[in-house]
Write an enzyme that holds these catalytic residues in place. Structure first.
Site, PDB file in Angstrom:
ATOM      1  N   ARG A 197      49.006  39.550  40.207  1.00 28.11           N
ATOM      2  CA  ARG A 197      47.947  40.166  41.012  1.00 28.11           C
ATOM      3  C   ARG A 197      48.218  40.001  42.505  1.00 28.11           C
ATOM      4  O   ARG A 197      47.389  40.383  43.333  1.00 28.11           O
ATOM      5  CB  ARG A 197      46.590  39.531  40.668  1.00 28.11           C
ATOM      6  CG  ARG A 197      46.227  39.671  39.198  1.00 28.11           C
ATOM      7  CD  ARG A 197      45.028  38.812  38.848  1.00 28.11           C
ATOM      8  NE  ARG A 197      43.778  39.488  39.083  1.00 28.11           N
ATOM      9  CZ  ARG A 197      43.046  40.069  38.132  1.00 28.11           C
ATOM     10  NH1 ARG A 197      43.435  40.049  36.870  1.00 28.11           N
ATOM     11  NH2 ARG A 197      41.904  40.655  38.419  1.00 28.11           N
ATOM     12  N   TYR A 245      47.912  42.797  45.319  1.00 24.18           N
ATOM     13  CA  TYR A 245      46.568  43.174  45.777  1.00 24.18           C
ATOM     14  C   TYR A 245      45.933  42.023  46.550  1.00 24.18           C
ATOM     15  O   TYR A 245      45.420  42.213  47.660  1.00 24.18           O
ATOM     16  CB  TYR A 245      45.723  43.538  44.558  1.00 24.18           C
ATOM     17  CG  TYR A 245      44.357  44.093  44.888  1.00 24.18           C
ATOM     18  CD1 TYR A 245      44.220  45.287  45.584  1.00 24.18           C
ATOM     19  CD2 TYR A 245      43.200  43.435  44.476  1.00 24.18           C
ATOM     20  CE1 TYR A 245      42.965  45.808  45.869  1.00 24.18           C
ATOM     21  CE2 TYR A 245      41.943  43.954  44.746  1.00 24.18           C
ATOM     22  CZ  TYR A 245      41.833  45.148  45.447  1.00 24.18           C
ATOM     23  OH  TYR A 245      40.586  45.659  45.724  1.00 24.18           O
ATOM     24  N   ASN A 271      33.259  42.841  41.631  1.00 20.92           N
ATOM     25  CA  ASN A 271      33.410  43.923  40.638  1.00 20.92           C
ATOM     26  C   ASN A 271      32.301  44.959  40.751  1.00 20.92           C
ATOM     27  O   ASN A 271      31.123  44.623  40.613  1.00 20.92           O
ATOM     28  CB  ASN A 271      33.413  43.344  39.225  1.00 20.92           C
ATOM     29  CG  ASN A 271      34.640  42.498  38.977  1.00 20.92           C
ATOM     30  OD1 ASN A 271      34.782  41.429  39.568  1.00 20.92           O
ATOM     31  ND2 ASN A 271      35.531  42.961  38.109  1.00 20.92           N
ATOM     32  N   VAL A 300      34.919  47.878  32.307  1.00 25.43           N
ATOM     33  CA  VAL A 300      33.764  48.764  32.089  1.00 25.43           C
ATOM     34  C   VAL A 300      34.196  50.143  31.580  1.00 25.43           C
ATOM     35  O   VAL A 300      33.738  50.585  30.512  1.00 25.43           O
ATOM     36  CB  VAL A 300      32.868  48.850  33.346  1.00 25.43           C
ATOM     37  CG1 VAL A 300      31.839  49.964  33.208  1.00 25.43           C
ATOM     38  CG2 VAL A 300      32.173  47.507  33.594  1.00 25.43           C
ATOM     39  N   GLY A 328      41.886  37.869  25.714  1.00 25.49           N
ATOM     40  CA  GLY A 328      41.691  36.457  25.407  1.00 25.49           C
ATOM     41  C   GLY A 328      40.529  36.294  24.439  1.00 25.49           C
ATOM     42  O   GLY A 328      40.341  37.111  23.531  1.00 25.49           O
ATOM     43  N   GLN A 385      35.976  34.574  29.803  1.00 28.99           N
ATOM     44  CA  GLN A 385      36.053  34.719  31.266  1.00 28.99           C
ATOM     45  C   GLN A 385      34.874  35.555  31.742  1.00 28.99           C
ATOM     46  O   GLN A 385      34.410  36.439  31.026  1.00 28.99           O
ATOM     47  CB  GLN A 385      37.394  35.346  31.686  1.00 28.99           C
ATOM     48  CG  GLN A 385      37.624  36.785  31.302  1.00 28.99           C
ATOM     49  CD  GLN A 385      38.215  36.949  29.902  1.00 28.99           C
ATOM     50  OE1 GLN A 385      37.971  36.152  29.012  1.00 28.99           O
ATOM     51  NE2 GLN A 385      38.967  38.026  29.691  1.00 28.99           N
ATOM     52  N   ARG A 420      33.969  34.351  37.910  1.00 26.22           N
ATOM     53  CA  ARG A 420      33.751  35.039  39.187  1.00 26.22           C
ATOM     54  C   ARG A 420      32.277  35.335  39.355  1.00 26.22           C
ATOM     55  O   ARG A 420      31.663  36.000  38.512  1.00 26.22           O
ATOM     56  CB  ARG A 420      34.557  36.329  39.262  1.00 26.22           C
ATOM     57  CG  ARG A 420      34.378  37.031  40.601  1.00 26.22           C
ATOM     58  CD  ARG A 420      35.186  38.285  40.698  1.00 26.22           C
ATOM     59  NE  ARG A 420      36.602  38.005  40.797  1.00 26.22           N
ATOM     60  CZ  ARG A 420      37.544  38.887  40.451  1.00 26.22           C
ATOM     61  NH1 ARG A 420      37.193  40.054  39.972  1.00 26.22           N
ATOM     62  NH2 ARG A 420      38.816  38.590  40.586  1.00 26.22           N
TER      63      ARG A 420
HETATM   64  N1  UDP Z   1      39.438  43.141  30.324  1.00 21.95           N
HETATM   65  C1  UDP Z   1      39.347  43.185  28.948  1.00 21.95           C
HETATM   66  N2  UDP Z   1      39.656  44.357  28.323  1.00 21.95           N
HETATM   67  C2  UDP Z   1      40.027  45.487  28.990  1.00 21.95           C
HETATM   68  C3  UDP Z   1      40.095  45.434  30.380  1.00 21.95           C
HETATM   69  C4  UDP Z   1      39.795  44.248  31.037  1.00 21.95           C
HETATM   70  O1  UDP Z   1      38.990  42.206  28.309  1.00 21.95           O
HETATM   71  O2  UDP Z   1      40.284  46.512  28.324  1.00 21.95           O
HETATM   72  C5  UDP Z   1      39.128  41.884  31.006  1.00 21.95           C
HETATM   73  C6  UDP Z   1      40.159  41.432  32.021  1.00 21.95           C
HETATM   74  O3  UDP Z   1      41.203  40.701  31.417  1.00 21.95           O
HETATM   75  C7  UDP Z   1      39.305  40.569  32.919  1.00 21.95           C
HETATM   76  C8  UDP Z   1      37.942  41.263  32.898  1.00 21.95           C
HETATM   77  O4  UDP Z   1      37.938  42.064  31.717  1.00 21.95           O
HETATM   78  O5  UDP Z   1      39.165  39.273  32.388  1.00 21.95           O
HETATM   79  C9  UDP Z   1      37.677  42.138  34.082  1.00 21.95           C
HETATM   80  O6  UDP Z   1      38.775  42.981  34.227  1.00 21.95           O
HETATM   81  P1  UDP Z   1      38.737  44.221  35.205  1.00 21.95           P
HETATM   82  O7  UDP Z   1      40.099  44.838  35.154  1.00 21.95           O
HETATM   83  O8  UDP Z   1      37.569  45.076  34.927  1.00 21.95           O
HETATM   84  O9  UDP Z   1      38.469  43.590  36.633  1.00 21.95           O
HETATM   85  P2  UDP Z   1      39.106  42.362  37.440  1.00 21.95           P
HETATM   86  O10 UDP Z   1      40.008  41.575  36.547  1.00 21.95           O
HETATM   87  O11 UDP Z   1      39.810  42.984  38.575  1.00 21.95           O
HETATM   88  O12 UDP Z   1      37.920  41.573  37.826  1.00 21.95           O
END
Ligand code: UDP
Length: 327
Positions: free
Chosen positions: A155, A158, A187, A201, A218, A222, A288
């Protein structure tokens, strides 16, 4: 709930430049600025943005779209009161596909946008991110927390781009006298997210609406704190109108686990899709949640869209685009 204080020192914005204005958050910001009577010049290279997001602006004489990569020098003729720099790939999926473009958007893109603001005597607003906190060791995250970022991780393109952009914005403020403010967006969700941008989402909604398994990374423990785009845009505009330099967290402290999110979306979609646990990406933050004390205090801003209501509206938006998907 006690009423929020009035915004500090509101200022008139007659003409604004929005970089990344064809993106998810950017297009909503353009719409809101136009609704407020502000003339808008939108710059976007359409790497992850889309003209579809600007369909409502097609016949709007107060709105100009320019196909522009802000990593290249650019100018805008005429007066400008506000420059909002949003241009960047913003989903983990997008910035993994475009790592160099993402770093350039944070570096050269931010500098060119700052230069425009400096030349025009405009206020400059940088949309930074909760990603500057990395995988945080402090929870919830206040602006005073310096973060826990892997500088060479998956990451990093970014996170470090936005951290550099914050440093550059601060340098323009202190050394060049530019009027700047940094907001850190947490988010954000809502209509116009791309179904394929890889974020939780849109992924869960499209999976639930089409009867496919919801891919939870996972064990789904989280957490994230989801802010509706209308609230995010309200926070950006409040920061633009105030005199504070930031950084200011803009987010909704309503925290939920990703597994909870999957279940909520599945229920809202009236879907029988199963949950499928998939491999969790590297450096995925475990927790977060924004501390928004500063935004409440200095901007008089707080989120107002309840998560279930916002998710239901977002599900409806996706369902209308996936014809026949909804039971
Ligand atoms: N995530 C997930 N399934 C998906 C996409 C994302 O479980 O199909 C998880 C991702 O691993 C993270 C959380 O959802 O723990 C939020 O991911 P997202 O990409 O929406 O935002 P960011 O990680 O940038 O907060």
């Amino acid at each position: 709930m006690t009423a929020a204080p009035a915004p500090a020192s509101p200022r008139t914005v007659r003409r604004a430049v929005v970089t990344g204005g064809a993106g998810f958050v950017g297009s909503h910001l353009c719409d809101r600025l136009r609704a407020d009577g502000t003339e808008v010049v939108c710059l976007d290279n359409l790497l992850t943005g889309s003209p579809d997001n600007l369909a409502d602006r097609a016949d709007d004489p107060g709105f100009t779209f320019r196909h522009q990569d802000v990593c290249e020098p650019f100018d805008v003729t005429g007066p400008v009161d506000l420059v909002v720099h949003l241009a960047s790939p913003a989903s983990p999926h997008d910035y993994a596909r475009h790592p160099v473009e993402t770093l350039r958007a944070g570096a050269q893109g931010t500098q060119h946008a700052l230069e425009l603001a400096r030349r025009k005597g405009a206020r400059f607003l940088l949309t930074s991110t909760s990603e500057v906190y990395g995988d945080p060791l402090v929870h919830p995250q206040p602006e005073t927390y310096w973060g826990n970022v892997n500088p060479i991780g998956p990451r990093s393109q970014y996170d470090e781009a936005k951290r550099y952009a914050e440093a550059l914005t601060t340098a323009y403020r202190t050394a060049r006298g530019t009027d700047t403010v940094i907001v850190r967006l947490f988010n954000t969700y809502g209509p116009r997210m791309r179904p394929t941008d890889g974020r939780a989402v849109p992924a869960f909604i499209t999976q639930a609406l089409t009867g496919r398994p919801l891919t939870v990374a996972g064990d789904g423990s989280q957490t994230r704190s989801l802010c509706h785009v209308d609230d995010t845009v309200g926070g950006i505009l409040a920061a633009a109108a105030a005199g504070h330099p930031g950084p200011i967290n803009i987010g909704n402290p309503a925290e939920l686990s990703i597994l909870q999110l999957a279940h909520r979306i599945r229920a809202l979609c009236e879907s029988a899709s199963p949950v499928e646990f998939v491999e969790r990406p590297g450096d995925d933050p475990s927790l977060r949640r924004p501390d928004i004390t500063l935004a409440r205090t200095v901007l008089g801003w707080r989120p107002t869209v309840d998560t279930d209501r916002g998710l239901a509206q977002t599900v409806d938006w996706f369902a209308r685009r996936l014809v026949g998907a909804r039971p």
